[in-house]
Design a protein around this motif. Sequence first.
Motif, PDB file in Angstrom:
ATOM      1  N   VAL A   1       0.819  -1.047   0.058  1.00  0.00           N
ATOM      2  CA  VAL A   1       0.020  -0.077   0.048  1.00  0.00           C
ATOM      3  C   VAL A   1       0.735   1.211  -0.057  1.00  0.00           C
ATOM      4  O   VAL A   1       1.778   1.103   0.681  1.00  0.00           O
ATOM      5  CB  VAL A   1      -1.003   0.041   1.220  1.00  0.00           C
ATOM      6  CG1 VAL A   1      -1.920   1.359   1.219  1.00  0.00           C
ATOM      7  CG2 VAL A   1      -1.903  -1.276   1.080  1.00  0.00           C
ATOM      8  N   THR A   2       0.604   2.259  -0.873  1.00  0.00           N
ATOM      9  CA  THR A   2       1.231   3.436  -0.924  1.00  0.00           C
ATOM     10  C   THR A   2       0.505   4.377  -0.176  1.00  0.00           C
ATOM     11  O   THR A   2      -0.620   4.820  -0.477  1.00  0.00           O
ATOM     12  CB  THR A   2       1.498   3.923  -2.197  1.00  0.00           C
ATOM     13  OG1 THR A   2       2.361   2.982  -2.775  1.00  0.00           O
ATOM     14  CG2 THR A   2       2.206   5.468  -2.311  1.00  0.00           C
ATOM     15  N   LEU A   3       0.980   5.095   0.891  1.00  0.00           N
ATOM     16  CA  LEU A   3       0.250   6.056   1.773  1.00  0.00           C
ATOM     17  C   LEU A   3       1.166   7.262   2.358  1.00  0.00           C
ATOM     18  O   LEU A   3       2.487   7.080   1.919  1.00  0.00           O
ATOM     19  CB  LEU A   3      -0.313   5.457   3.115  1.00  0.00           C
ATOM     20  CG  LEU A   3      -1.476   4.435   3.014  1.00  0.00           C
ATOM     21  CD1 LEU A   3      -1.643   3.904   4.444  1.00  0.00           C
ATOM     22  CD2 LEU A   3      -2.673   5.228   2.681  1.00  0.00           C
ATOM     23  N   CYS A   4       0.665   8.439   2.694  1.00  0.00           N
ATOM     24  CA  CYS A   4       1.506   9.438   3.308  1.00  0.00           C
ATOM     25  C   CYS A   4       1.384   8.772   4.946  1.00  0.00           C
ATOM     26  O   CYS A   4       0.663   9.096   5.618  1.00  0.00           O
ATOM     27  CB  CYS A   4       0.696  10.653   3.183  1.00  0.00           C
ATOM     28  SG  CYS A   4       1.668  12.074   4.237  1.00  0.00           S
ATOM     29  N   ALA A   5       2.402   8.315   4.887  1.00  0.00           N
ATOM     30  CA  ALA A   5       2.600   7.546   6.213  1.00  0.00           C
ATOM     31  C   ALA A   5       3.981   7.531   6.755  1.00  0.00           C
ATOM     32  O   ALA A   5       4.643   6.261   6.992  1.00  0.00           O
ATOM     33  CB  ALA A   5       2.025   6.160   6.450  1.00  0.00           C
ATOM     34  N   PRO A   6       4.392   8.769   7.128  1.00  0.00           N
ATOM     35  CA  PRO A   6       5.972   8.776   7.280  1.00  0.00           C
ATOM     36  C   PRO A   6       6.155   8.137   8.917  1.00  0.00           C
ATOM     37  O   PRO A   6       5.341   7.675   9.537  1.00  0.00           O
ATOM     38  CB  PRO A   6       6.216  10.309   7.732  1.00  0.00           C
ATOM     39  CG  PRO A   6       4.754  10.916   7.946  1.00  0.00           C
ATOM     40  CD  PRO A   6       3.912   9.964   7.270  1.00  0.00           C
ATOM     41  N   LYS A   7       7.700   8.000   9.005  1.00  0.00           N
ATOM     42  CA  LYS A   7       7.935   7.131  10.164  1.00  0.00           C
ATOM     43  C   LYS A   7       7.433   7.710  11.320  1.00  0.00           C
ATOM     44  O   LYS A   7       7.459   8.993  11.526  1.00  0.00           O
ATOM     45  CB  LYS A   7       9.321   7.344  10.140  1.00  0.00           C
ATOM     46  CG  LYS A   7      10.174   6.141  11.539  1.00  0.00           C
ATOM     47  CD  LYS A   7      11.858   6.210  11.597  1.00  0.00           C
ATOM     48  CE  LYS A   7      12.066   5.583  12.569  1.00  0.00           C
ATOM     49  NZ  LYS A   7      13.643   5.410  12.643  1.00  0.00           N
ATOM     50  N   GLY A   8       6.845   7.112  12.396  1.00  0.00           N
ATOM     51  CA  GLY A   8       6.406   7.699  13.687  1.00  0.00           C
ATOM     52  C   GLY A   8       4.852   7.668  13.456  1.00  0.00           C
ATOM     53  O   GLY A   8       4.141   7.692  14.503  1.00  0.00           O
ATOM     54  N   THR A   9       4.018   7.540  12.257  1.00  0.00           N
ATOM     55  CA  THR A   9       2.698   7.519  12.217  1.00  0.00           C
ATOM     56  C   THR A   9       2.247   5.859  12.401  1.00  0.00           C
ATOM     57  O   THR A   9       3.317   5.048  12.359  1.00  0.00           O
ATOM     58  CB  THR A   9       2.431   7.818  10.726  1.00  0.00           C
ATOM     59  OG1 THR A   9       2.906   7.098   9.916  1.00  0.00           O
ATOM     60  CG2 THR A   9       2.687   9.372  10.685  1.00  0.00           C
ATOM     61  N   ASP A  10       0.983   5.707  13.091  1.00  0.00           N
ATOM     62  CA  ASP A  10       0.656   4.528  12.968  1.00  0.00           C
ATOM     63  C   ASP A  10      -0.345   4.025  11.850  1.00  0.00           C
ATOM     64  O   ASP A  10      -0.934   4.876  11.252  1.00  0.00           O
ATOM     65  CB  ASP A  10      -0.319   4.468  14.378  1.00  0.00           C
ATOM     66  CG  ASP A  10       0.519   4.581  15.553  1.00  0.00           C
ATOM     67  OD1 ASP A  10       1.662   3.934  15.542  1.00  0.00           O
ATOM     68  OD2 ASP A  10       0.129   5.024  16.435  1.00  0.00           O
ATOM     69  N   VAL A  11      -0.305   2.692  11.368  1.00  0.00           N
ATOM     70  CA  VAL A  11      -1.072   2.474  10.389  1.00  0.00           C
ATOM     71  C   VAL A  11      -2.255   1.514  11.068  1.00  0.00           C
ATOM     72  O   VAL A  11      -1.981   0.370  11.633  1.00  0.00           O
ATOM     73  CB  VAL A  11      -0.317   1.594   9.037  1.00  0.00           C
ATOM     74  CG1 VAL A  11      -1.166   1.276   8.065  1.00  0.00           C
ATOM     75  CG2 VAL A  11       0.563   2.460   8.462  1.00  0.00           C
TER      76      VAL A  11
END
Length: 212
Positions: free
Chosen positions: A121-131
């Motif tokens: 999956v491609t998301l705006c999910a930089p390191k530190g964010t929870d998925v």
Amino acid sequence: MQDNMPSQARELICINVDKVYDWIVKEMSFDISPTGAITFPGLTPTTVLTGATVTCRVTPAATNPIVILNRENRQFSIDGSTVCLQHLNIQKNFILTIVVTLPTGTVFTSSEIPVSRCEQVTLCAPKGTDVEILYTDLDCFVCTTGTLTAGTGTITFSALTITVAVCQSIQSTFPVTVEFLANYCEPRADLPFSCPTAVRPKQCSVIFPTMG
């Protein structure tokens, strides 16, 4: 009409919330074909499986239902702008249960079968964010079974294929503290209530009591 409600006090407050960085809704489906004998507690080799109906149930695993295997930064060109998004490898873990119902109504349920599938999956999910993944729909059906052979507490399927269909809401989030001006909530008015009058059930005078 005049508003007779008292004016509410407004105050600048801070609350903790989860900021949504990105959010997609995605469908996926996959087939699984368990091989070998599958455990069915209580089943004996003399159990007649002719005419049996085979169904299934699938649920997210109780432990580690979602595992982020890898998070890689990638550059994308969107509407003429370059943006850094994250390419995620996600492992989803499920528990599958097979149910065999005999023509007599007897039901045999298999032991839990762990199933894992991976997805990119491609998301705006930089390191530190929870998925976070919410399954809005999770179902399965038995496509083929082949022949069923009973053993001691087991059933062997010659050609078992099960299809799992998933509808999922995927979000990347991060806890933040936000400030805004808000009204205090007021309680609503109590609903009027009165006790009902006593009533008696209607008699069946046509048949009872009889008139002599």
